[in-house]
Design a protein around this motif. Structure first.
Motif, PDB file in Angstrom:
ATOM      1  N   UNK A  48       0.835  -1.204   0.000  1.00 48.07           N
ATOM      2  CA  UNK A  48       0.000   0.000   0.000  1.00 48.07           C
ATOM      3  C   UNK A  48       0.870   1.256   0.000  1.00 48.07           C
ATOM      4  N   UNK A  49       0.579   2.168  -0.914  1.00 48.63           N
ATOM      5  CA  UNK A  49       1.340   3.421  -0.958  1.00 48.63           C
ATOM      6  C   UNK A  49       0.512   4.582  -0.424  1.00 48.63           C
ATOM      7  N   UNK A  50      -0.737   4.314  -0.024  1.00 46.24           N
ATOM      8  CA  UNK A  50      -1.632   5.386   0.423  1.00 46.24           C
ATOM      9  C   UNK A  50      -2.261   5.006   1.748  1.00 46.24           C
ATOM     10  N   UNK A  51      -2.785   6.014   2.438  1.00 43.92           N
ATOM     11  CA  UNK A  51      -3.462   5.756   3.714  1.00 43.92           C
ATOM     12  C   UNK A  51      -4.456   6.881   3.968  1.00 43.92           C
ATOM     13  N   UNK A  52      -5.309   6.691   4.992  1.00 43.98           N
ATOM     14  CA  UNK A  52      -6.354   7.679   5.282  1.00 43.98           C
ATOM     15  C   UNK A  52      -5.746   8.972   5.836  1.00 43.98           C
ATOM     16  N   UNK A  53      -6.390  10.098   5.540  1.00 40.80           N
ATOM     17  CA  UNK A  53      -5.829  11.385   6.000  1.00 40.80           C
ATOM     18  C   UNK A  53      -6.029  11.595   7.494  1.00 40.80           C
ATOM     19  N   UNK A  54      -4.993  12.052   8.175  1.00 43.08           N
ATOM     20  CA  UNK A  54      -5.168  12.517   9.557  1.00 43.08           C
ATOM     21  C   UNK A  54      -6.152  13.677   9.535  1.00 43.08           C
ATOM     22  N   UNK A  55      -7.037  13.710  10.519  1.00 42.44           N
ATOM     23  CA  UNK A  55      -8.021  14.789  10.576  1.00 42.44           C
ATOM     24  C   UNK A  55      -9.307  14.446   9.868  1.00 42.44           C
ATOM     25  N   UNK A  56      -9.304  13.297   9.177  1.00 43.16           N
ATOM     26  CA  UNK A  56     -10.522  12.851   8.505  1.00 43.16           C
ATOM     27  C   UNK A  56     -10.691  13.471   7.135  1.00 43.16           C
ATOM     28  N   UNK A  57     -11.795  13.169   6.503  1.00 41.32           N
ATOM     29  CA  UNK A  57     -12.060  13.692   5.165  1.00 41.32           C
ATOM     30  C   UNK A  57     -12.009  12.595   4.132  1.00 41.32           C
ATOM     31  N   UNK A  58     -12.422  12.931   2.908  1.00 46.69           N
ATOM     32  CA  UNK A  58     -12.524  11.907   1.870  1.00 46.69           C
ATOM     33  C   UNK A  58     -11.157  11.550   1.286  1.00 46.69           C
ATOM     34  N   UNK A  59     -11.098  10.383   0.662  1.00 49.90           N
ATOM     35  CA  UNK A  59      -9.931  10.020  -0.139  1.00 49.90           C
ATOM     36  C   UNK A  59      -8.746   9.548   0.675  1.00 49.90           C
ATOM     37  N   UNK A  60      -7.725   9.198  -0.047  1.00 47.27           N
ATOM     38  CA  UNK A  60      -6.497   8.652   0.529  1.00 47.27           C
ATOM     39  C   UNK A  60      -5.326   9.558   0.162  1.00 47.27           C
ATOM     40  N   UNK A  61      -4.262   9.457   0.958  1.00 47.11           N
ATOM     41  CA  UNK A  61      -3.093  10.339   0.778  1.00 47.11           C
ATOM     42  C   UNK A  61      -1.867   9.470   0.499  1.00 47.11           C
ATOM     43  N   UNK A  62      -1.001   9.909  -0.397  1.00 44.53           N
ATOM     44  CA  UNK A  62       0.226   9.143  -0.697  1.00 44.53           C
ATOM     45  C   UNK A  62       1.194   9.227   0.472  1.00 44.53           C
ATOM     46  N   UNK A  63       1.634   8.069   0.936  1.00 42.46           N
ATOM     47  CA  UNK A  63       2.534   7.987   2.084  1.00 42.46           C
ATOM     48  C   UNK A  63       3.941   8.466   1.675  1.00 42.46           C
ATOM     49  N   UNK A  64       4.679   9.035   2.634  1.00 45.98           N
ATOM     50  CA  UNK A  64       6.017   9.526   2.274  1.00 45.98           C
ATOM     51  C   UNK A  64       7.060   8.426   2.072  1.00 45.98           C
ATOM     52  N   UNK A  65       6.988   7.353   2.892  1.00 50.47           N
ATOM     53  CA  UNK A  65       8.112   6.398   2.896  1.00 50.47           C
ATOM     54  C   UNK A  65       8.392   5.725   1.546  1.00 50.47           C
ATOM     55  N   UNK A  66       7.376   5.274   0.773  1.00 53.36           N
ATOM     56  CA  UNK A  66       7.725   4.633  -0.510  1.00 53.36           C
ATOM     57  C   UNK A  66       8.389   5.598  -1.495  1.00 53.36           C
ATOM     58  N   UNK A  67       7.986   6.869  -1.456  1.00 57.11           N
ATOM     59  CA  UNK A  67       8.565   7.828  -2.413  1.00 57.11           C
ATOM     60  C   UNK A  67      10.004   8.166  -2.028  1.00 57.11           C
ATOM     61  N   UNK A  68      10.262   8.387  -0.731  1.00 55.73           N
ATOM     62  CA  UNK A  68      11.647   8.628  -0.295  1.00 55.73           C
ATOM     63  C   UNK A  68      12.525   7.410  -0.635  1.00 55.73           C
ATOM     64  N   UNK A  69      12.021   6.199  -0.327  1.00 57.94           N
ATOM     65  CA  UNK A  69      12.840   4.987  -0.561  1.00 57.94           C
ATOM     66  C   UNK A  69      13.107   4.794  -2.049  1.00 57.94           C
ATOM     67  N   UNK A  70      12.107   5.062  -2.864  1.00 52.55           N
ATOM     68  CA  UNK A  70      12.276   4.918  -4.322  1.00 52.55           C
ATOM     69  C   UNK A  70      13.357   5.876  -4.825  1.00 52.55           C
ATOM     70  N   UNK A  71      13.285   7.147  -4.412  1.00 57.70           N
ATOM     71  CA  UNK A  71      14.301   8.123  -4.843  1.00 57.70           C
ATOM     72  C   UNK A  71      15.690   7.697  -4.383  1.00 57.70           C
ATOM     73  N   UNK A  72      15.768   7.239  -3.128  1.00 58.37           N
ATOM     74  CA  UNK A  72      17.081   6.862  -2.577  1.00 58.37           C
ATOM     75  C   UNK A  72      17.653   5.627  -3.268  1.00 58.37           C
ATOM     76  N   UNK A  73      16.793   4.863  -3.966  1.00 57.89           N
ATOM     77  CA  UNK A  73      17.271   3.653  -4.646  1.00 57.89           C
ATOM     78  C   UNK A  73      18.089   3.975  -5.896  1.00 57.89           C
ATOM     79  N   UNK A  74      17.885   5.164  -6.480  1.00 58.33           N
ATOM     80  CA  UNK A  74      18.655   5.442  -7.707  1.00 58.33           C
ATOM     81  C   UNK A  74      19.436   6.763  -7.663  1.00 58.33           C
ATOM     82  N   UNK A  75      19.180   7.596  -6.640  1.00 58.65           N
ATOM     83  CA  UNK A  75      19.958   8.849  -6.552  1.00 58.65           C
ATOM     84  C   UNK A  75      21.128   8.649  -5.589  1.00 58.65           C
ATOM     85  N   UNK A  76      22.361   8.847  -6.033  1.00 57.63           N
ATOM     86  CA  UNK A  76      23.505   8.652  -5.154  1.00 57.63           C
ATOM     87  C   UNK A  76      23.448   9.599  -3.955  1.00 57.63           C
TER      88      UNK A  76
END
Ligand code: SAM
Length: 232
Positions: A48-76
């Motif tokens: 899962x790359x998304x989760x429910x928003x803190x504070x409530x409300x509709x929809x899901x939010x993209x989590x930070x950890x997969x995006x940071x890890x993905x960038x760190x996998x190819x950026x020296x």
């Protein structure tokens, strides 16, 4: 020039990247694309790359950890990162000036959002530039990323067959493009203006400049110097 594109829908890209000008640009070695599915970096059982928003409300939010890890996998880690662009309706409005500016770079990272968008710590914790392709909301950043890619790659030296094409297009000189005509001379009662068939290059240039100015004043006065704008 190299593009790294982060997305959870990499399958959206090949049709566009492997067609026409973008395919030729790759074949000429002017550009290369690396697609990174950041779902591969979700550190949980269901990827899962998304989760429910803190504070409530509709929809899901993209989590930070997969995006940071993905960038760190190819950026020296020991080098300054290339410019990282986050596609977002909250970003600065994209235009030809920014396309020209980005076309001078040799490496760009693009991050396509989904759902309600990014956890704010992705914006705050990474050196990102947020860019919007216009004042409307689309479902994901993939199409927005492709808009940037197309508009940038066509400016790279040697990519367009006729280098003048990009120079004389809309926005490059602060005006919209002038009208164009091709054969036949007459079509359903509509005729190509005589001046364009005259062979008089000075008259043709003046006619085109005048038409471009008229069109810009009528449709996009905001592009003109304030002193040249029609009074309202
Ligand atoms: N909740 C967001 C808002 O109201 O601003 C909209 C999120 S949108 C449904 C999901 C993703 O699509 C965004 O994170 C962004 O990556 C992309 N997106 C949508 N509209 C865009 C635009 N005008 N320019 C750039 N990216 C856009």
């Amino acid at each position: 020039m190299r593009f790294d594109i982060l997305t959870i829908f990499p399958e959206m890209f090949p049709g566009v990247l492997d067609t026409s000008m973008l395919r030729i640009a790759q074949e000429k070695g002017a550009v290369s694309f690396d697609l990174h599915d950041f779902r591969d970096f979700a550190n949980n059982k269901h990827q899962k790359v998304d989760d429910r928003p803190f504070g409530g409300g509709p929809g899901m939010v993209l989590k930070p950890d997969p995006i940071f890890a993905c960038l760190e996998s190819f950026l020296p880690a020991d080098k300054a990162p290339p410019p990282i662009i986050l596609l977002s309706p909250q970003g600065e409005a994209y235009n030809q000036r920014i396309a020209n500016e980005l076309s001078q770079l040799d490496h760009i990272v693009l991050i396509a959002g989904r759902y309600e968008g990014f956890d704010q710590r992705i914006v705050d914790g990474l050196p990102v530039r947020e860019i919007s392709i216009g004042d409307y909301v689309i479902t994901g950043g993939e199409l927005a990323a492709l808009v940037l890619v197309d508009s940038i790659v066509r400016l790279l030296p040697g990519v367009l067959g006729d280098a003048d094409s990009a120079t004389y297009e809309s926005f490059n000189n602060g005006l919209l493009d002038h009208p164009h005509y091709t054969r036949p001379v007459e079509f359903r009662g509509m005729t190509v203006p005589e001046v364009l068939r005259s062979g008089d290059h000075a008259r043709i240039a003046a006619w085109r400049k005048q038409k471009a100015a008229e069109l810009t004043r009528a449709r996009r006065p905001d592009l003109l110097d304030p002193k040249d704008r029609p009074s309202t």
